[in-house]
Design an enzyme around this catalytic site. Structure first.
Site, PDB file in Angstrom:
ATOM      1  N   CYS A   2       0.823  -1.209   0.000  1.00 52.82           N
ATOM      2  CA  CYS A   2       0.000   0.000   0.000  1.00 52.82           C
ATOM      3  C   CYS A   2       0.858   1.261   0.000  1.00 52.82           C
ATOM      4  CB  CYS A   2      -0.942   0.043   1.202  1.00 52.82           C
ATOM      5  SG  CYS A   2      -2.138  -1.281   1.275  1.00 52.82           S
ATOM      6  N   ARG A  27       5.606  -0.924  -4.486  1.00 55.17           N
ATOM      7  CA  ARG A  27       5.208  -1.527  -3.213  1.00 55.17           C
ATOM      8  C   ARG A  27       4.151  -2.617  -3.401  1.00 55.17           C
ATOM      9  NH1 ARG A  27       6.469   2.233   1.114  1.00 55.17           N
ATOM     10  NH2 ARG A  27       4.740   1.454   2.361  1.00 55.17           N
ATOM     11  N   TRP A  74      -3.367  -2.666  -1.459  1.00 56.38           N
ATOM     12  CA  TRP A  74      -3.102  -4.095  -1.573  1.00 56.38           C
ATOM     13  C   TRP A  74      -4.084  -4.771  -0.639  1.00 56.38           C
ATOM     14  CZ3 TRP A  74      -1.281  -8.308   1.337  1.00 56.38           C
ATOM     15  CH2 TRP A  74      -0.724  -9.368   0.617  1.00 56.38           C
ATOM     16  N   ASN A  98      -2.745   2.514   5.464  1.00 50.01           N
ATOM     17  CA  ASN A  98      -1.905   1.326   5.333  1.00 50.01           C
ATOM     18  C   ASN A  98      -1.939   0.589   6.662  1.00 50.01           C
ATOM     19  OD1 ASN A  98      -1.202   2.330   2.863  1.00 50.01           O
ATOM     20  ND2 ASN A  98       0.906   2.843   3.412  1.00 50.01           N
ATOM     21  N   GLY A  99      -2.033  -0.734   6.632  1.00 47.30           N
ATOM     22  CA  GLY A  99      -2.024  -1.495   7.874  1.00 47.30           C
ATOM     23  C   GLY A  99      -3.322  -2.251   8.069  1.00 47.30           C
ATOM     24  N   GLU A 478      16.606 -19.734  -1.997  1.00 48.17           N
ATOM     25  CA  GLU A 478      16.384 -18.424  -2.610  1.00 48.17           C
ATOM     26  C   GLU A 478      16.055 -18.561  -4.091  1.00 48.17           C
ATOM     27  OE1 GLU A 478      16.421 -14.242  -3.515  1.00 48.17           O
ATOM     28  OE2 GLU A 478      15.787 -15.524  -1.860  1.00 48.17           O
ATOM     29  N   LYS A 482      12.606 -17.202  -5.812  1.00 49.58           N
ATOM     30  CA  LYS A 482      12.589 -16.260  -6.931  1.00 49.58           C
ATOM     31  C   LYS A 482      11.729 -16.787  -8.068  1.00 49.58           C
ATOM     32  CE  LYS A 482      14.789 -12.819  -5.538  1.00 49.58           C
ATOM     33  NZ  LYS A 482      14.082 -13.119  -4.279  1.00 49.58           N
ATOM     34  N   GLU A 485       8.073 -16.553  -7.139  1.00 48.69           N
ATOM     35  CA  GLU A 485       7.588 -15.176  -7.028  1.00 48.69           C
ATOM     36  C   GLU A 485       7.174 -14.586  -8.365  1.00 48.69           C
ATOM     37  OE1 GLU A 485       9.653 -12.808  -3.381  1.00 48.69           O
ATOM     38  OE2 GLU A 485      11.012 -13.455  -4.960  1.00 48.69           O
ATOM     39  N   HIS A 501      15.553 -38.721   1.595  1.00 45.95           N
ATOM     40  CA  HIS A 501      14.620 -38.790   2.723  1.00 45.95           C
ATOM     41  C   HIS A 501      13.206 -38.351   2.323  1.00 45.95           C
ATOM     42  CE1 HIS A 501      17.770 -39.711   5.676  1.00 45.95           C
ATOM     43  NE2 HIS A 501      18.526 -38.934   4.925  1.00 45.95           N
ATOM     44  N   LYS A 601       6.066  -5.193  -2.134  1.00 52.63           N
ATOM     45  CA  LYS A 601       7.498  -5.014  -1.892  1.00 52.63           C
ATOM     46  C   LYS A 601       7.823  -5.012  -0.416  1.00 52.63           C
ATOM     47  CE  LYS A 601      11.784  -4.233  -2.975  1.00 52.63           C
ATOM     48  NZ  LYS A 601      12.568  -5.365  -3.498  1.00 52.63           N
TER      49      LYS A 601
END
Length: 606
Positions: A2, A27, A74, A98-99, A478, A482, A485, A501, A601
């Site tokens: 947001c 963001r 968002w 925001n929040g 990572e 990526k 995402e 395993h 973001k």
């Protein structure tokens, strides 16, 4: 996540608001809107999707007025829709937020009993309705906003705009960042300095619990106790908030390409000409520490997993690594000789900030590794270590990750030196290798052609596995993150030794397996695991150096060759193909590389 912008200006606010919101697109958002006051009349426009949709709406239904607020949303409470988009308006007040308002349900019940039912699915509308209620009872706009804030629980950055008030914005923050920009006869508010930088370089950061009454000529700030306070005005350095693609198709591509430069800059900020490591601000005594507790989220968490190897192997200092969202709810004991270290690109990650506050008064020292020196996490740390990555716009972190790794490695070396666990000769070797790291990364970036070819194979897959041992295990995690995402391909990562395993059951000819295997002390073990994959018709993409590929590439589907590097520095180097594989796969699939679906973001809510 947001974005908030507010303007008390000398020119029409709508185009300024929309342009500022464009700078907050990085963001993440799914709808946007603005509200203005023009000769006392409060009005708003909202649209779902990209900002271009809001721009189109404003062409046909323009908004006049030199005072306004804007928002990129968002979704948390309520699906993306025009009705749920901000600003929310209730009678004479419009609000952007925001929040998350955690107690919005009991507040909504109270408002319904007062004859003020909601028309949206959001928690934010409760703030507007409460303020309307307090104004109807006779309170001034400023007093009504203060009364509303006193009833809210949760995390928020808020901006209030009022009918009949062409020269007033109320701003408040608790848990989400908010800044005030100072102009000449103008004032601005924004979620961060990036949004404000085209309008002013003079910024005041609100602190936790602050509330501000803003006019074109004045700012009154009240702290969490209602006492008027002064907050410093800081100057943004030129270029610190510059946003452009510099000729690249995507911000992510630009930020990948910037890594040799930004890593070199970060190294230069911590290493002096004599090879000594200097830390900014308060010093830390690693001889007085028995343990480090590292806490982070997402990519920053993987940076911590990598740093665990360095601190334990080089500095002989035990390290615990936790996901921030689990850490504080587990309420772990924090022994007194423990340093707590928090890693966050934005410095505003809600879970990480909450974990930091849990450790305050328990840990002997609070450390942080951040990209925004003025962030909440940096300000609330005893020692904040900037990573000097510059503005990162792409939602999928690239240069911030490798700069985090670089700073964490420098910190591990400093700890080893102070604790006497490293010889001067070995220390000098590490320093010399660090100085050569930007050159190695430049060479790695030249491997784009074979990476692009391998990515075309990944683009056809539904599932991808990443394998790595030792320092390569966090890099495998990572790499999988990526790919998930930005390409939306299901990807998982495993420590190579765990293959037998359970995960080996997933291997077949349709599942590509990316193996990160530099020719290091664990190379032979990695090759054994790779052979097990190929024996089951798995399609292996091997990432290694020349010696590794020469010795063990037979039977692989594709190879990506990187320059040989000191083992300790391979995480920074092998991050490059992980990033480029994800990038080229996403481009091949046609996804939104810089703003992938459902992601933000900076995650400033729990």
């Amino acid at each position: 996540m947001c974005g908030i912008i507010g303007v008390l200006g000398n020119h029409e606010a709508a185009p300024i608001l929309v342009e500022a919101l464009k700078r907050l697109e990085y963001r993440g958002y799914d709808s946007a809107g603005i509200a203005t006051v023009n000769d006392g009349v409060l009005d708003r426009r909202r649209a779902v999707g990209k900002l271009v949709n809001l721009g189109d709406l404003l062409v046909h239904e323009p908004l006049a007025g030199k005072s306004g607020i804007g928002h990129t949303r968002w979704a948390t409470h309520g699906a993306p829709s025009v009705t749920n988009a901000h600003p929310h308006q209730a009678g004479p007040v419009a609000v952007v937020h925001n929040g998350i308002i955690e107690n919005f349900r009991p507040l909504r019940e109270k408002l319904c009993a007062l004859g003020l039912p909601p028309v949206t699915d959001t928690d934010t509308e409760t703030v507007a309705l409460l303020t309307q209620h307090h104004m109807a009872s006779g309170l001034s706009p400023a007093a009504a906003a203060a009364a509303t804030l006193a009833e809210l629980e949760g995390a928020f950055a808020l901006a209030f705009l009022f009918a009949q008030e062409d020269d007033l914005i109320i701003a408040a923050r608790k848990g989400s960042p908010l800044a005030i920009g100072h102009g000449k006869g103008e004032m601005f508010i924004g979620s961060d300095a990036i949004a404000l930088s085209p309008m002013t370089d003079q910024i005041t950061y609100l602190e936790e619990g602050d509330r501000a009454i803003i006019t074109r000529q004045s700012v009154q700030i009240f702290d969490i106790n209602g006492q008027e306070v002064q907050r410093p005005v800081k100057t943004i350095q030129p270029g610190a908030t510059r946003i452009d693609k510099a000729g690249h198709k995507h911000f992510m591509a630009k930020e990948i390409a910037e890594q040799p430069a930004v890593i070199g800059h970060a190294i230069g900020q911590y290493l002096d000409q004599d090879g000594a490591i200097t830390l900014p601000g308060a010093q830390i005594d690693f001889t007085a520490i028995d343990r480090i507790s590292m806490v982070a989220c997402g990519t920053a968490y993987y940076a911590c997993l990598t740093a665990k190897y360095w601190f334990e192997q080089i500095a002989r200092l035990p390290v615990d690594v936790d996901v921030a969202s689990e850490f504080r709810y587990r309420e772990p004991p924090v022994p007194p000789r423990t340093a707590a270290l928090f890693v966050s690109q934005s410095g505003e990650t809600a879970d990480t900030l909450a974990a930091l506050r849990f450790c305050q008064g328990k840990a002997s020292q609070i450390l942080s590794v951040v990209n925004v020196p003025e962030s909440s996490i940096a300000r609330e740390s005893d020692l904040a270590l900037p990573i000097h990555a510059g503005v990162e716009v792409g939602v999928a972190s690239t240069k911030a990750f490798t700069c985090q790794l670089t700073v964490l490695f420098l910190l591990a070396l400093k700890a080893a030196q102070m604790r006497g666990t490293i010889s001067p000769e070995t220390f000098a070797d590490h320093v010399s290798a660090l100085r050569g790291l930007p050159g190695l990364i430049s060479t790695a970036l030249e491997a784009s052609a074979p990476i692009h070819k391998a990515a075309l194979r990944l683009a056809e897959a539904r599932d991808v596995l990443f394998l790595g041992r030792g320092l390569m295990y966090p890099l495998a995690l990572e790499g999988a993150l990526k790919l998930k995402e930005i390409s939306y391909i299901h990807a998982e990562a495993y420590a190579s030794g765990e293959l037998k395993h359970g995960p080996i059951a997933l291997i077949d000819k349709k599942v590509p397996v990316v193996v990160m295997a530099p020719h290091d002390s664990l190379f032979d073990k990695s090759v054994s695991n790779m052979q097990e994959v190929m024996a089951r018709k798995g399609k292996v993409i091997m990432i290694s150096d020349h010696k590794g590929i020469e010795n063990a590439s037979q039977g692989t589907t594709a190879t990506i060759e990187l320059p040989p590097a000191p083992e300790a520095l391979t995480p920074m180097l092998y991050a490059i193909p992980a990033q480029l594989l994800a990038y080229h796969t996403a481009v091949a699939k046609g996804t939104d590389v810089d703003q992938p679906r459902n992601l933000a973001k900076s995650v400033t809510v729990e």
